[in-house]
Scaffold this motif. Structure first.
Motif, short mmCIF file in Angstrom:
data_model
loop_
_atom_site.label_atom_id
_atom_site.label_comp_id
_atom_site.label_asym_id
_atom_site.label_seq_id
_atom_site.Cartn_x
_atom_site.Cartn_y
_atom_site.Cartn_z
N ALA A 122 45.20 38.25 40.15
CA ALA A 122 44.24 39.34 40.01
C ALA A 122 44.62 40.48 40.95
CB ALA A 122 42.83 38.85 40.32
N PHE A 123 44.19 41.68 40.62
CA PHE A 123 44.41 42.79 41.53
C PHE A 123 43.24 43.75 41.47
CE2 PHE A 123 45.82 44.91 37.71
CZ PHE A 123 45.57 46.25 37.93
N ASP A 124 42.97 44.34 42.62
CA ASP A 124 41.90 45.32 42.77
C ASP A 124 42.24 46.18 43.98
OD1 ASP A 124 41.31 43.70 44.97
OD2 ASP A 124 39.77 42.58 43.87
N ALA A 125 41.24 46.83 44.55
CA ALA A 125 41.50 47.72 45.68
C ALA A 125 42.06 46.97 46.88
CB ALA A 125 40.22 48.45 46.06
N ALA A 126 41.72 45.70 47.00
CA ALA A 126 42.17 44.91 48.16
C ALA A 126 43.45 44.14 47.89
CB ALA A 126 41.07 43.95 48.59
N ALA B 31 43.55 40.71 35.48
CA ALA B 31 44.46 39.69 36.01
C ALA B 31 45.69 39.60 35.12
CB ALA B 31 43.77 38.33 36.08
N ARG B 32 46.76 39.14 35.73
CA ARG B 32 48.00 38.91 34.99
C ARG B 32 48.31 37.41 35.00
NH1 ARG B 32 53.69 37.72 37.29
NH2 ARG B 32 54.94 37.80 35.42
N VAL B 33 48.62 36.86 33.84
CA VAL B 33 48.97 35.45 33.72
C VAL B 33 50.38 35.38 33.13
CG1 VAL B 33 48.42 33.22 32.68
CG2 VAL B 33 46.57 34.78 33.36
#
Length: 280
Positions: free
Chosen positions: A163-167, A194-196
């Motif tokens: 997963a990715f977000d601001a953090a 998210a990337r799988v």
């Protein structure tokens, strides 16, 4: 023997050749466009019903792998020249911008033909031959249940959603790795991305549903994402693939050797610039 008439004819032909401007761009075919024309002919072999079915599948696979190599080496080389500000044109006279625009036009016509050959020609032909490649959603409930059990016991433990977000930064995507871009929603309705990575290297591209029926591995993963994201709503999932620059630029400096330079070039390929994004 060569008579006087033959001598005059040879002299006239020589004078005609002397008038030919060998620097004229119209005398030459662009290397990249010629390569794409060749790959179009490979695709035409896959489209030819006179060939055996499995031979046509091989031609289609060759066409796809050729395109991968074309972007990794040829297109990446042109893009690098653009970044470096190269101004010299090839013998055909096309500038870098003109070559990239022509490549884009040719490829945009090649991809639909490639997809049509697979989806509307070869897939039905495989089905008629008794080899079915289905979507998971189209299978009988019993087969779906068996595939879900296989996924849960064998495939699920190998998956690691990123997963990715601001953090958290965007995860690194390796070249030609098949992945799923997944959008999930929390209980409060907020969306996350998210990337799988689809483990094609471990399980192959096709998963058997029964003796003569198969599903694509990415479809099987997408159909069971609820097991990977428990308690979340799966808003959508899309297969994608990134192609990176794979051209090796070897620079020999004082005190270095060719083997070391090549090894460094190969290592650089993993993190090289992206040159193509494919989204299903």
């Amino acid at each position: 023997m060569i008579g006087p008439e033959d001598t005059h004819a040879m002299q006239d032909e020589k004078e005609g050749c002397d008038l030919l401007d060998l620097d004229a761009p119209g005398l030459y075919i662009n290397r990249e466009l010629s390569w794409l024309s060749f790959n179009r002919r490979v695709l035409e072999e896959a489209q030819d019903p006179a060939h055996p079915l499995l031979e046509r599948l091989k031609f289609l696979a060759i066409c796809g792998s050729n395109l991968d190599e074309f972007f990794m080496v040829r297109v990446s080389g042109l893009l690098r020249q653009v970044e470096e500000g190269a101004l010299e044109t090839p013998p055909d006279g096309m500038t870098l911008a003109e070559q990239l625009a022509a490549i884009r036009t040719a490829v945009r016509s090649l991809y639909p033909a490639y997809a049509h050959c697979w989806e509307d020609d070869l897939l039905p032909a495989l089905g008629a031959a008794g080899i079915a490649i289905n979507r998971v959603a189209d299978l009988d409930p019993s087969l779906r249940a068996a595939l879900r059990e296989t996924f849960e016991t064998s495939i699920l433990p190998t998956l690691t959603p990123m997963a990715f977000d601001a953090a958290r930064p965007f995860p690194f995507i390796s070249s030609l790795a098949l992945s799923l871009a997944v959008v999930v929603r929390d209980g409060d309705g907020s969306s996350r991305f998210a990337r799988v990575k689809v483990p094609v290297g471990l399980f192959g591209r096709f998963s058997p549903a029964d003796a003569r029926s198969f599903v694509l591995l990415e479809d099987l993963v997408a159909a069971n994402l609820d097991l990977l994201f428990p308690g979340m709503e799966i808003a959508g999932a899309w297969a994608f693939r990134v192609t990176r620059d794979a051209e090796i630029e070897v620079q020999i400096e004082e005190g270095s050797d060719l083997l070391t330079a090549v090894e460094e070039g190969v290592a650089h390929r993993r993190t090289a610039d992206a040159v193509r994004l494919e989204v299903a």
